[in-house]
Design an enzyme around this catalytic site. Structure first.
Site, PDB file in Angstrom:
ATOM      1  N   PRO A  25       0.833  -1.208   0.000  1.00  0.00           N
ATOM      2  CA  PRO A  25       0.000   0.000   0.000  1.00  0.00           C
ATOM      3  C   PRO A  25       0.867   1.257   0.000  1.00  0.00           C
ATOM      4  O   PRO A  25       1.823   1.346   0.768  1.00  0.00           O
ATOM      5  CB  PRO A  25      -0.795  -0.119   1.307  1.00  0.00           C
ATOM      6  N   GLN A 101      -6.185  -1.315   2.498  1.00  0.00           N
ATOM      7  CA  GLN A 101      -5.647  -1.123   3.845  1.00  0.00           C
ATOM      8  C   GLN A 101      -6.490  -0.077   4.571  1.00  0.00           C
ATOM      9  O   GLN A 101      -6.636   1.052   4.084  1.00  0.00           O
ATOM     10  CB  GLN A 101      -4.191  -0.645   3.752  1.00  0.00           C
ATOM     11  N   TYR A 184       1.017   5.012  13.435  1.00  0.00           N
ATOM     12  CA  TYR A 184      -0.361   5.491  13.365  1.00  0.00           C
ATOM     13  C   TYR A 184      -1.160   4.932  14.547  1.00  0.00           C
ATOM     14  O   TYR A 184      -0.615   4.219  15.395  1.00  0.00           O
ATOM     15  CB  TYR A 184      -0.959   5.163  11.989  1.00  0.00           C
ATOM     16  N   ARG A 326       8.365   0.746  -3.656  1.00  0.00           N
ATOM     17  CA  ARG A 326       8.999   1.689  -4.583  1.00  0.00           C
ATOM     18  C   ARG A 326       9.453   1.057  -5.888  1.00  0.00           C
ATOM     19  O   ARG A 326       9.397   1.702  -6.938  1.00  0.00           O
ATOM     20  CB  ARG A 326      10.153   2.396  -3.872  1.00  0.00           C
TER      21      ARG A 326
HETATM   22  C1  FNR Z   1       4.510   3.982   1.655  1.00  0.00           C
HETATM   23  N1  FNR Z   1       4.313   3.015   2.624  1.00  0.00           N
HETATM   24  C2  FNR Z   1       3.060   2.800   3.131  1.00  0.00           C
HETATM   25  N2  FNR Z   1       2.833   1.777   3.999  1.00  0.00           N
HETATM   26  C3  FNR Z   1       1.595   1.500   4.416  1.00  0.00           C
HETATM   27  O1  FNR Z   1       1.425   0.559   5.193  1.00  0.00           O
HETATM   28  N3  FNR Z   1       0.537   2.244   4.005  1.00  0.00           N
HETATM   29  C4  FNR Z   1       0.679   3.287   3.158  1.00  0.00           C
HETATM   30  O2  FNR Z   1      -0.301   3.902   2.745  1.00  0.00           O
HETATM   31  C5  FNR Z   1       1.987   3.619   2.742  1.00  0.00           C
HETATM   32  N4  FNR Z   1       2.218   4.698   1.937  1.00  0.00           N
HETATM   33  C6  FNR Z   1       3.446   4.838   1.309  1.00  0.00           C
HETATM   34  C7  FNR Z   1       3.616   5.805   0.328  1.00  0.00           C
HETATM   35  C8  FNR Z   1       4.815   5.897  -0.358  1.00  0.00           C
HETATM   36  C9  FNR Z   1       4.971   6.912  -1.451  1.00  0.00           C
HETATM   37  C10 FNR Z   1       5.875   5.015  -0.030  1.00  0.00           C
HETATM   38  C11 FNR Z   1       7.190   5.065  -0.782  1.00  0.00           C
HETATM   39  C12 FNR Z   1       5.722   4.108   0.979  1.00  0.00           C
HETATM   40  C13 FNR Z   1       5.362   2.019   2.883  1.00  0.00           C
HETATM   41  C14 FNR Z   1       5.390   0.974   1.765  1.00  0.00           C
HETATM   42  O3  FNR Z   1       4.185   0.249   1.718  1.00  0.00           O
HETATM   43  C15 FNR Z   1       6.550  -0.015   1.967  1.00  0.00           C
HETATM   44  O4  FNR Z   1       6.355  -0.723   3.159  1.00  0.00           O
HETATM   45  C16 FNR Z   1       7.890   0.696   2.010  1.00  0.00           C
HETATM   46  O5  FNR Z   1       8.006   1.640   0.956  1.00  0.00           O
HETATM   47  C17 FNR Z   1       9.062  -0.283   1.928  1.00  0.00           C
HETATM   48  O6  FNR Z   1       8.975  -1.064   0.763  1.00  0.00           O
HETATM   49  P1  FNR Z   1       9.842  -0.703  -0.558  1.00  0.00           P
HETATM   50  O7  FNR Z   1       9.349   0.601  -1.074  1.00  0.00           O
HETATM   51  O8  FNR Z   1      11.290  -0.629  -0.135  1.00  0.00           O
HETATM   52  O9  FNR Z   1       9.564  -1.834  -1.500  1.00  0.00           O
END
Ligand code: FNR
Length: 360
Positions: A25, A101, A184, A326
């Protein structure tokens, strides 16, 4: 071909995912009044077309004041359902399962969007609102001091999660994830650093888990037996005296007994300025530990970039699902490309697939 189960179907309760690759998410801060837009349809729809097994819609606020920013997605009103339903239908039409989520930002609510700095908005005139939490402790310097939720107000939030789950069902989502990570509201109740309550929601672990346990229990009651329920946690606060992996194992056992099916293992963000040993797959050990010790399915997330890395996580039994954030922003077709490189026959979108088969 690599025999990696990463690319094989995975069944959890009554839901079969076409593979074990999920879109994590990710808030887009692109809503007005909580509404999903065409941007969300394209953002989520393109990863479904790109071959992931599961698409999880960003943190979606169960009440308006539970938004991180005024741009957050919401599901506190029936009018949020139809644009979300459009997304769920499209994601499903591409062969991916649509998940959502459900979230409440607690003391980290009422901030500006991150590309404008993300600072707390304190004044209602500037679009801010009063924030809530377990105890009147601000997240950081410059953050608002949260109103300490009363027991009746906690009941209200549990009800809001239930109403949000009902709307999620109406919108056609096939999986719900409770957001209990990243500092949160639900995480704030778990951690002794943010929860100093002396009532039945504070103090011993049992009490700090109560709010999340009530949400999980309530959601399990309102969603079908066949529908999986996930919970994302921060497995550690990375801070002295905070939430940690041992408590996460106890929490996972409790959530499992309440009908949660998978723990999505993230970390951090409860307190600012902590040192996190970032590196490839740095949170995978949490998924492994919780999977082994609580005997529950887990998801691994965080700096999972290469297909070899993702394949190994599943091969080694470290996690049941791999979530990408990402890297999927950079490459919506990550899943199809990975599977193709691994020697698998995978269905590209119909309108693309035949093109690749034609001889030039
Ligand atoms: C996130 N992440 C995140 N996690 C979550 O639980 N709910 C969310 O809405 C968000 N929003 C969010 C926005 C953006 C722009 C980023 C980059 C990240 C965290 C994301 O889901 C993930 O756990 C982390 O980015 C780590 O994984 P990656 O990006 O290294 O694959």
């Amino acid at each position: 071909p690599h025999p990696a189960p990463l690319y094989d179907p995975y069944t959890i309760r009554g839901l079969t995912l076409r593979n074990r690759i999920a879109m994590s998410p990710m808030c887009q801060y692109s809503s007005e009044d909580g509404m999903a837009t065409d941007w969300h349809l394209v953002h989520l729809g393109s990863r479904a077309a790109g071959g992931v097994g599961l698409v999880i819609v960003e943190a979606t606020a169960v009440v308006a004041e539970g938004r991180i920013s005024p741009g957050d997605m919401g599901i506190w009103d029936d009018r949020h359902v139809e644009p979300l339903a459009r997304i769920a239908r499209f994601v499903a039409s591409q062969g991916a399962a649509p998940g959502i989520q459900l979230a409440h930002a607690g003391r980290k609510a009422s901030c500006d969007v991150p590309w404008r700095g993300g600072a707390a908005i304190l004044e209602p005139a500037k679009g801010g609102w009063p924030v809530v939490g377990p105890s009147p402790i601000a997240f950081d310097v410059g953050s608002p001091v949260p109103h300490e939720l009363t027991e009746a107000e906690i009941d209200g939030v549990v009800d809001a999660f239930e109403a949000a789950a009902r709307r999620s069902l109406a919108a056609g989502f096939q999986m719900i994830e409770i957001h209990a990570a990243h500092g949160y509201l639900l995480h704030e109740f778990l951690s002794p650093l943010s929860n100093k309550r002396t009532d039945r929601y504070g103090g011993p672990l049992e009490n700090r888990m109560r709010f999340l346990a009530r949400v999980a229990e309530r959601l399990r009651k309102v969603i079908p037996d066949s529908m999986p329920l996930f919970t994302r946690i921060s497995a550690t606060d990375w801070a002295e005296g905070g939430w940690d992996v041992d408590q996460s194992v106890e929490l996972a056992k409790r959530l499992k007994s309440l009908g949660v099916d998978l723990i999505d293992c993230s970390s951090g963000a409860l307190v600012p300025h902590v040192k996190i040993p970032l590196g490839p797959g740095y949170q995978v050990p949490f998924a492994r530990r919780i999977r082994e010790d609580a005997k529950i399915a887990t998801g691994a997330v965080g700096l999972i970039i290469d297909r070899g890395q993702a394949e190994m996580i599943v091969d080694n039994g470290e996690a049941d699902l791999v979530l990408l954030g990402r890297e999927l922003l950079r490459e919506p077709y990550w899943a199809l490309k990975a599977a193709t490189e691994a020697g698998r026959e995978v269905p590209w979108p119909v309108a693309y697939g035949y093109v690749f088969k034609q001889r030039r």
